[in-house]
Design an enzyme around this catalytic site. Structure first.
Site, PDB file in Angstrom:
ATOM      1  N   ASP A   1      52.603  46.336  41.181  1.00 41.74           N
ATOM      2  CA  ASP A   1      52.363  44.917  40.958  1.00 41.74           C
ATOM      3  C   ASP A   1      53.403  44.115  41.747  1.00 41.74           C
ATOM      4  O   ASP A   1      54.521  44.590  41.953  1.00 41.74           O
ATOM      5  CB  ASP A   1      52.483  44.620  39.451  1.00 41.74           C
ATOM      6  CG  ASP A   1      51.700  43.387  39.059  1.00 41.74           C
ATOM      7  OD1 ASP A   1      51.006  42.816  39.928  1.00 41.74           O
ATOM      8  OD2 ASP A   1      51.773  42.995  37.883  1.00 41.74           O
TER       9      ASP A   1
ATOM     10  N   LYS B   1      43.553  41.752  38.395  1.00 44.02           N
ATOM     11  CA  LYS B   1      43.950  42.818  39.325  1.00 44.02           C
ATOM     12  C   LYS B   1      44.366  44.087  38.557  1.00 44.02           C
ATOM     13  O   LYS B   1      43.936  45.185  38.894  1.00 44.02           O
ATOM     14  CB  LYS B   1      45.096  42.329  40.230  1.00 44.02           C
ATOM     15  CG  LYS B   1      44.676  41.130  41.083  1.00 44.02           C
ATOM     16  CD  LYS B   1      45.745  40.696  42.046  1.00 44.02           C
ATOM     17  CE  LYS B   1      46.925  39.987  41.397  1.00 44.02           C
ATOM     18  NZ  LYS B   1      46.586  38.735  40.698  1.00 44.02           N
ATOM     19  N   THR B   2      45.177  43.896  37.517  1.00 35.37           N
ATOM     20  CA  THR B   2      45.616  45.064  36.735  1.00 35.37           C
ATOM     21  C   THR B   2      44.423  45.703  36.036  1.00 35.37           C
ATOM     22  O   THR B   2      44.278  46.930  36.014  1.00 35.37           O
ATOM     23  CB  THR B   2      46.664  44.638  35.685  1.00 35.37           C
ATOM     24  OG1 THR B   2      47.663  43.862  36.344  1.00 35.37           O
ATOM     25  CG2 THR B   2      47.297  45.828  35.011  1.00 35.37           C
TER      26      THR B   2
ATOM     27  N   THR C   1      50.306  38.184  44.713  1.00 35.36           N
ATOM     28  CA  THR C   1      49.833  36.800  44.635  1.00 35.36           C
ATOM     29  C   THR C   1      49.996  36.131  46.001  1.00 35.36           C
ATOM     30  O   THR C   1      49.503  35.044  46.215  1.00 35.36           O
ATOM     31  CB  THR C   1      50.671  36.022  43.591  1.00 35.36           C
ATOM     32  OG1 THR C   1      52.050  36.338  43.787  1.00 35.36           O
ATOM     33  CG2 THR C   1      50.273  36.382  42.185  1.00 35.36           C
TER      34      THR C   1
ATOM     35  N   ARG D   1      42.978  35.078  32.044  1.00 33.94           N
ATOM     36  CA  ARG D   1      44.143  35.186  31.152  1.00 33.94           C
ATOM     37  C   ARG D   1      44.367  33.874  30.404  1.00 33.94           C
ATOM     38  O   ARG D   1      44.731  33.873  29.235  1.00 33.94           O
ATOM     39  CB  ARG D   1      45.393  35.561  31.934  1.00 33.94           C
ATOM     40  CG  ARG D   1      46.611  35.634  31.012  1.00 33.94           C
ATOM     41  CD  ARG D   1      47.855  36.082  31.718  1.00 33.94           C
ATOM     42  NE  ARG D   1      47.735  37.464  32.152  1.00 33.94           N
ATOM     43  CZ  ARG D   1      48.255  37.931  33.269  1.00 33.94           C
ATOM     44  NH1 ARG D   1      48.936  37.123  34.054  1.00 33.94           N
ATOM     45  NH2 ARG D   1      48.115  39.186  33.583  1.00 33.94           N
TER      46      ARG D   1
HETATM   47  N1  LIG Z   1      36.759  40.225  35.664  1.00 32.56           N
HETATM   48  C1  LIG Z   1      37.162  40.231  34.370  1.00 32.56           C
HETATM   49  N2  LIG Z   1      36.276  40.484  33.401  1.00 32.56           N
HETATM   50  C2  LIG Z   1      36.668  40.472  32.089  1.00 32.56           C
HETATM   51  N3  LIG Z   1      37.914  40.174  31.689  1.00 32.56           N
HETATM   52  C3  LIG Z   1      38.838  39.903  32.623  1.00 32.56           C
HETATM   53  C4  LIG Z   1      38.516  39.932  33.993  1.00 32.56           C
HETATM   54  N4  LIG Z   1      39.615  39.624  34.700  1.00 32.56           N
HETATM   55  C5  LIG Z   1      40.598  39.412  33.810  1.00 32.56           C
HETATM   56  N5  LIG Z   1      40.133  39.575  32.562  1.00 32.56           N
HETATM   57  C6  LIG Z   1      40.889  39.318  31.325  1.00 32.56           C
HETATM   58  O1  LIG Z   1      42.110  38.665  31.683  1.00 32.56           O
HETATM   59  C7  LIG Z   1      43.230  39.417  31.245  1.00 32.56           C
HETATM   60  C8  LIG Z   1      44.283  39.362  32.341  1.00 32.56           C
HETATM   61  O2  LIG Z   1      43.876  40.082  33.466  1.00 32.56           O
HETATM   62  P1  LIG Z   1      44.856  41.017  34.338  1.00 32.56           P
HETATM   63  O3  LIG Z   1      46.110  41.328  33.580  1.00 32.56           O
HETATM   64  O4  LIG Z   1      44.068  42.165  34.840  1.00 32.56           O
HETATM   65  O5  LIG Z   1      45.235  40.020  35.523  1.00 32.56           O
HETATM   66  P2  LIG Z   1      46.158  40.268  36.801  1.00 32.56           P
HETATM   67  O6  LIG Z   1      45.454  39.672  37.973  1.00 32.56           O
HETATM   68  O7  LIG Z   1      46.562  41.693  36.897  1.00 32.56           O
HETATM   69  O8  LIG Z   1      47.421  39.400  36.502  1.00 32.56           O
HETATM   70  P3  LIG Z   1      48.911  39.615  37.065  1.00 32.56           P
HETATM   71  O9  LIG Z   1      48.799  39.644  38.537  1.00 32.56           O
HETATM   72  O10 LIG Z   1      49.634  38.415  36.517  1.00 32.56           O
HETATM   73  O11 LIG Z   1      49.408  40.899  36.451  1.00 32.56           O
HETATM   74  C9  LIG Z   1      42.690  40.814  30.919  1.00 32.56           C
HETATM   75  O12 LIG Z   1      43.352  41.390  29.824  1.00 32.56           O
HETATM   76  C10 LIG Z   1      41.238  40.566  30.556  1.00 32.56           C
HETATM   77  O13 LIG Z   1      41.092  40.264  29.180  1.00 32.56           O
END
Ligand SMILES: Nc1ncnc2c1ncn2[C@@H]1O[C@H](COP(=O)(O)OP(=O)(O)OP(=O)(O)O)[C@@H](O)[C@H]1O
Length: 327
Positions: free
Chosen positions: A111, A66-67, A160, A219
């Site tokens: 977030d 998401k981030t 989430t 992740r």
């Molecule tokens: N669709 C994707 N393609 C490539 N890499 C990804 C993808 N999604 C996530 N990642 C990898 O996973 C890591 C974690 O993703 P991210 O921090 O964006 O998750 P998030 O959903 O925002 O988590 P949270 O909600 O816990 O903050 C990123 O640094 C990246 O390396």
């Protein structure tokens, strides 16, 4: 929150390491095609209209991107991204300060928006709808509302638990996009790209083994990959085979289904203390000594998705596959 390998939440140092692995453009953002197609259209439309993009709510378990997507959206719009964490904003004034600093078409990423305090949340309503802050000053008869105009901005909310968002807030998001766990084939592509960024080469079976044991979560794949990289470094090789992956997974206590010790603990408690259920979340949380919200947001979604536990009106039930898995 418990510190564990399967936990989708991030630690500070991990955040720094993760920054190096973030997709830098949409072509590096793998999978979630429905979400990406919607976003692609919204970004392009905003660019044509020369206005801020519509507000969007991204929901799904932690660590699914998401981030990363929010960063790509801001980049695609040529705008600045401002990141805040919902529960960290304690006062209306803190959020107001962030919003009054936004420039036209900037992106504000909140977030864990479902954990924002309701009194703080309320100032988002007019901000999202009319790009205006209505701030109540004073109390009682002398109270009055002060209005501050804001730049037209885009709010990206990440959660989430979209079900925990209040209706007024949820209704103000034009698009609701849901992230799902990644299939191993998609994770394998992410793993390959990130292994390259870390300077290691993965054998085909090694790559697939990590993909299958990462709980459908990039992740977590990154965490396993880092440990596998450590193994390779210590052994003086840049190429990682299935042997190194298995050794790393065993060190991390991740089993064939990608479950770690906490997942297995949840399943065994359900089996041994509650005869497979049904068991309510409060009882489960008390027996495990783990926060209810953490069980519901971090551990349970994957166990449900894999059909290891079932949710019934009377509580959680252990499935036959789970009973066999932990026997
Ligand atoms: N669709 C994707 N393609 C490539 N890499 C990804 C993808 N999604 C996530 N990642 C990898 O996973 C890591 C974690 O993703 P991210 O921090 O964006 O998750 P998030 O959903 O925002 O988590 P949270 O909600 O816990 O903050 C990123 O640094 C990246 O390396």
């Amino acid at each position: 929150m418990a510190d564990r390998i399967m936990d989708g939440e991030t630690t500070r140092t991990e955040k720094e390491q993760e920054a190096q692995l973030r997709p830098q453009n949409f072509s590096e953002f793998i999978g979630q095609s429905k979400v990406v197609d919607n976003i692609d259209l919204m970004v392009k439309s905003a660019l044509v209209r020369k206005t801020a993009m519509d507000h969007v709510l991204l929901s799904g378990p932690p660590g699914l991107g998401k981030t990363s997507l929010a960063m790509l959206i801001a980049k695609g719009l040529g705008s600045e991204l401002h990141v805040v964490s919902g529960p960290a904003i304690e006062k209306k004034g803190d959020l107001a300060a962030v919003m009054t600093n936004l420039k036209p078409r900037d992106v504000l990423f909140i977030d864990e928006i479902h954990r924002m305090h309701i009194t703080v949340e309320e100032i988002l309503y007019s901000a999202m709808e009319d790009f205006r802050l209505d701030i109540l000053i004073g109390q009682g008869a002398s109270a009055r509302t002060m209005q501050i105009d804001l730049a037209q901005f885009t709010l990206i909310g990440a959660t989430t638990r979209s079900g925990l968002l209040s209706n007024p807030l949820r209704d103000r998001f034009t698009a609701h996009l849901n992230f799902d766990y990644y299939e191993p084939e998609m994770l394998a592509i992410i793993i390959l790209n990130n292994a390259r960024k870390m300077g290691i080469t993965l054998a085909e079976d090694a790559k697939m083994q990590i993909a299958r044991r990462s709980r459908g979560t990039p992740r977590i794949a990154n965490r396993i990959l880092r440990r596998v990289r450590d193994f390779a470094l210590v052994n003086g090789t840049h190429t990682v085979g299935i042997k190194e992956v298995k050794a790393a997974l065993s060190l991390l206590d991740i089993d064939d289904l990608g479950l770690d010790s906490m997942d297995r603990k949840i399943l065994s408690v359900m089996k041994n203390y509650y005869q497979g259920g049904p068991v309510g979340i409060d009882a489960l949380s008390a027996t495990l000594g783990e926060d209810k919200q953490t069980i519901e947001e971090v551990y349970e979604p994957y166990l449900l998705k894999q059909g290891l536990i079932l949710r019934t009106p009377r509580g959680r039930l252990l499935s036959e596959i789970a009973i066999q898995h932990i026997s």
